[in-house]
Design a protein around this motif. Structure first.
Motif, mmCIF file in Angstrom:
data_model
loop_
_atom_site.group_PDB
_atom_site.id
_atom_site.type_symbol
_atom_site.label_atom_id
_atom_site.label_comp_id
_atom_site.label_asym_id
_atom_site.label_seq_id
_atom_site.Cartn_x
_atom_site.Cartn_y
_atom_site.Cartn_z
ATOM 1 N N PRO A 197 0.818 -1.322 0.037
ATOM 2 C CA PRO A 197 0.000 -0.002 -0.072
ATOM 3 C C PRO A 197 0.802 1.321 -0.167
ATOM 4 O O PRO A 197 1.983 1.124 0.451
ATOM 5 N N LEU A 198 0.418 2.211 -0.608
ATOM 6 C CA LEU A 198 1.107 3.764 -0.429
ATOM 7 C C LEU A 198 0.882 4.111 0.842
ATOM 8 O O LEU A 198 0.145 3.965 1.664
ATOM 9 N N PRO A 199 2.160 5.076 1.139
ATOM 10 C CA PRO A 199 2.195 5.552 2.464
ATOM 11 C C PRO A 199 1.207 6.756 2.500
ATOM 12 O O PRO A 199 0.609 7.128 1.414
ATOM 13 N N GLY A 200 0.810 7.246 3.847
ATOM 14 C CA GLY A 200 0.095 8.417 3.898
ATOM 15 C C GLY A 200 0.813 9.697 3.614
ATOM 16 O O GLY A 200 2.078 9.713 3.498
ATOM 17 N N ILE A 201 0.021 10.683 3.255
ATOM 18 C CA ILE A 201 0.592 12.090 2.762
ATOM 19 C C ILE A 201 1.263 12.745 3.859
ATOM 20 O O ILE A 201 0.915 12.351 5.295
ATOM 21 N N THR A 202 2.184 13.358 3.606
ATOM 22 C CA THR A 202 2.856 14.385 4.672
ATOM 23 C C THR A 202 2.594 15.883 4.221
ATOM 24 O O THR A 202 2.054 16.126 3.059
ATOM 25 N N GLY A 203 2.825 16.637 5.203
ATOM 26 C CA GLY A 203 2.590 18.262 4.948
ATOM 27 C C GLY A 203 1.083 18.595 5.609
ATOM 28 O O GLY A 203 0.134 17.888 5.704
ATOM 29 N N LYS A 204 1.254 20.054 5.774
ATOM 30 C CA LYS A 204 -0.194 20.496 6.371
ATOM 31 C C LYS A 204 -1.068 21.002 5.280
ATOM 32 O O LYS A 204 -0.724 20.993 4.154
ATOM 33 N N ALA A 205 -2.283 21.005 5.851
ATOM 34 C CA ALA A 205 -3.464 21.699 4.860
ATOM 35 C C ALA A 205 -2.984 22.831 4.259
ATOM 36 O O ALA A 205 -2.530 23.939 5.098
ATOM 37 N N GLY A 206 -3.313 22.944 2.889
ATOM 38 C CA GLY A 206 -3.041 24.301 2.337
ATOM 39 C C GLY A 206 -1.476 24.524 1.858
ATOM 40 O O GLY A 206 -1.203 25.228 1.050
ATOM 41 N N GLU A 207 -0.632 23.445 2.257
ATOM 42 C CA GLU A 207 0.768 23.464 1.769
ATOM 43 C C GLU A 207 0.836 22.870 0.187
ATOM 44 O O GLU A 207 -0.124 22.064 -0.095
ATOM 45 N N LEU A 208 1.743 23.371 -0.510
ATOM 46 C CA LEU A 208 1.946 22.924 -2.008
ATOM 47 C C LEU A 208 3.266 22.717 -2.377
ATOM 48 O O LEU A 208 4.156 23.746 -2.118
ATOM 49 N N VAL A 209 3.810 21.769 -2.939
ATOM 50 C CA VAL A 209 5.260 21.605 -3.457
ATOM 51 C C VAL A 209 5.032 21.691 -4.858
ATOM 52 O O VAL A 209 4.498 21.237 -5.648
ATOM 53 N N VAL A 210 6.090 22.978 -5.426
ATOM 54 C CA VAL A 210 6.130 23.143 -6.843
ATOM 55 C C VAL A 210 7.664 22.564 -7.275
ATOM 56 O O VAL A 210 8.577 22.803 -6.737
ATOM 57 N N VAL A 211 7.575 21.463 -8.050
ATOM 58 C CA VAL A 211 8.810 20.878 -8.598
ATOM 59 C C VAL A 211 9.353 21.388 -10.162
ATOM 60 O O VAL A 211 8.533 21.108 -10.940
ATOM 61 N N MET A 212 10.450 22.058 -9.969
ATOM 62 C CA MET A 212 10.739 22.901 -10.987
ATOM 63 C C MET A 212 12.246 23.067 -11.045
ATOM 64 O O MET A 212 12.710 23.535 -9.987
ATOM 65 N N ASP A 213 13.119 23.030 -12.040
ATOM 66 C CA ASP A 213 14.356 23.075 -11.921
ATOM 67 C C ASP A 213 14.649 24.719 -11.889
ATOM 68 O O ASP A 213 13.873 25.396 -12.354
ATOM 69 N N GLU A 214 15.588 25.084 -11.275
ATOM 70 C CA GLU A 214 16.155 26.333 -10.543
ATOM 71 C C GLU A 214 16.142 27.264 -11.770
ATOM 72 O O GLU A 214 15.281 28.527 -11.783
ATOM 73 N N THR A 215 16.801 27.085 -12.988
ATOM 74 C CA THR A 215 16.427 27.833 -14.195
ATOM 75 C C THR A 215 15.093 28.497 -14.480
ATOM 76 O O THR A 215 14.805 29.671 -14.755
ATOM 77 N N ASN A 216 14.273 27.454 -14.758
ATOM 78 C CA ASN A 216 13.005 27.876 -15.096
ATOM 79 C C ASN A 216 12.129 28.399 -13.914
ATOM 80 O O ASN A 216 11.282 29.128 -14.064
ATOM 81 N N TRP A 217 12.290 27.979 -12.725
ATOM 82 C CA TRP A 217 11.770 28.522 -11.639
ATOM 83 C C TRP A 217 12.101 30.335 -11.581
ATOM 84 O O TRP A 217 11.112 31.099 -10.959
ATOM 85 N N LYS A 218 13.220 30.705 -11.906
ATOM 86 C CA LYS A 218 13.767 31.960 -12.070
ATOM 87 C C LYS A 218 13.160 32.779 -13.410
ATOM 88 O O LYS A 218 13.637 34.094 -13.354
ATOM 89 N N SER A 219 12.461 31.919 -14.059
ATOM 90 C CA SER A 219 11.980 32.654 -15.315
ATOM 91 C C SER A 219 10.497 33.128 -15.248
ATOM 92 O O SER A 219 10.013 32.783 -14.151
ATOM 93 N N ALA A 220 9.939 33.431 -16.235
ATOM 94 C CA ALA A 220 8.467 33.540 -16.250
ATOM 95 C C ALA A 220 7.481 32.470 -15.913
ATOM 96 O O ALA A 220 6.419 32.810 -15.453
#
Length: 321
Positions: A21-44
């Motif tokens: 079975p999959l593990p349970g989720i982590t993080g608090k309500a309302g939190e969100l992780v954005v996965v993006m490489d550094e160059t694009n994160w600093k772009s538009a």
């Protein structure tokens, strides 16, 4: 030959090994992780997605973001982050075609993952802007599902039954909420601690006014019953809609039927008390009665976004018979 059957059974048993079975989720309500490489994160691309997901929520007395956004570089997106409750994963570069995939339970449960791909930054921005409301709605719906799943596991069956008998409405009211006032066509359900009060008001009346589903019409009715039943600390103090901060009206649905949703601020006349509210107006199945379900939060000195979302989840659980 007598050894052949056991060997076959062993092979088939190995193929039917249970899936972990999959593990349970982590993080608090309302939190969100954005996965993006550094160059694009600093772009538009990064600016676009951050400004959208961290935009201020309308109807709160102090600025609070839609989500608490945490940026993780693609190279750092390891197992420790993969179990987070809300993930937006961006893939930008040659070899990627434009696409948005709304997924659930990829690395954990109950998880939401949004995968956005595009060959260029410009393409990513265009794609995201065209689908921003869909992305945000998908994540918020999952947050609400999590809240209601928790509440359904700990129902205050006494209050649920009382509202069902009185109004013909079934609502997911968890333990901790109590029925504190009941009138002929009105009920007040409240959860209260020393720091936070979360309240739900329910009112019904004959459907007869043309402006029932307008902002003005809803405010007239809400102020009528709240000023009568939700009184302040001193004489002649009572709840009303704070119209200097214009409430926002939206079209939506409750119990599968059309509803008007009003979001804004309330205050206590002649007293320094106030907070956010969310309210719905909708018809019963016979279309002869209009229901107003009104949720508000009083949490001085506290952030209120999640408290209001919890109340809103209860209102959205309403089923009319």
């Amino acid at each position: 030959m007598r050894y052949f059957l056991p060997i076959l059974l062993f092979i088939f048993s190995a193929c039917d090994a249970p899936v972990m079975p999959l593990p349970g989720i982590t993080g608090k309500a309302g939190e969100l992780v954005v996965v993006m490489d550094e160059t694009n994160w600093k772009s538009a691309a990064g600016d676009t997605i951050f400004n959208s997901l961290a935009q201020h929520v309308y109807g709160l007395p102090q600025p609070e973001p839609m989500f608490n956004v945490v940026h993780i570089k693609s190279s750092a997106f390891t197992k420790i982050f993969q179990t987070h409750r809300n993930i937006v994963h961006a893939n930008i570069g040659k070899g990627h075609t434009k696409s948005i995939q709304l997924k659930t339970d990829v690395w954990a449960t109950p998880q939401v993952v949004v995968e956005i791909s595009a060959p260029t930054v410009e393409g990513f921005v265009e794609l995201y802007n065209a689908n921003a409301s869909k992305v945000i709605g998908h994540i918020l719906n999952k947050e609400e599902e999590r809240t209601l799943k928790s509440y359904n596991a700990q129902l205050n069956t006494k209050v649920v039954k009382a509202l069902e008998v009185k109004f013909g409405l079934k609502m997911t009211i968890p333990k901790g909420y109590n029925l504190v006032r009941e009138e002929e066509n009105f009920a007040w359900v409240r959860y209260e601690t020393k720091d936070v009060t979360q309240s739900i008001l329910i009112h019904s009346e004959p459907y007869s006014k043309e402006n029932t589903f307008t902002s003005k019409g809803m405010i007239e009715v809400i102020d009528k019953f709240s000023s009568q039943y939700i009184l302040g600390p001193d004489e002649k103090t009572f709840m009303s809609t704070y119209i200097d901060y214009p409430p926002r009206l939206e079209e939506t649905s409750i119990s599968g039927v059309y509803a008007s949703k009003l979001t804004g601020l309330w205050n206590i006349e002649r007293a320094l008390m106030g907070g956010p509210f969310v309210s719905y107006a909708f018809l019963d199945p016979t279309e002869k009665t209009v229901f107003y379900i009104h949720g508000f939060v009083f949490a001085p000195g506290k952030k209120k976004r999640n408290y209001l979302r919890q109340v809103d989840a209860i209102l959205n659980s309403t089923i009319a018979y």
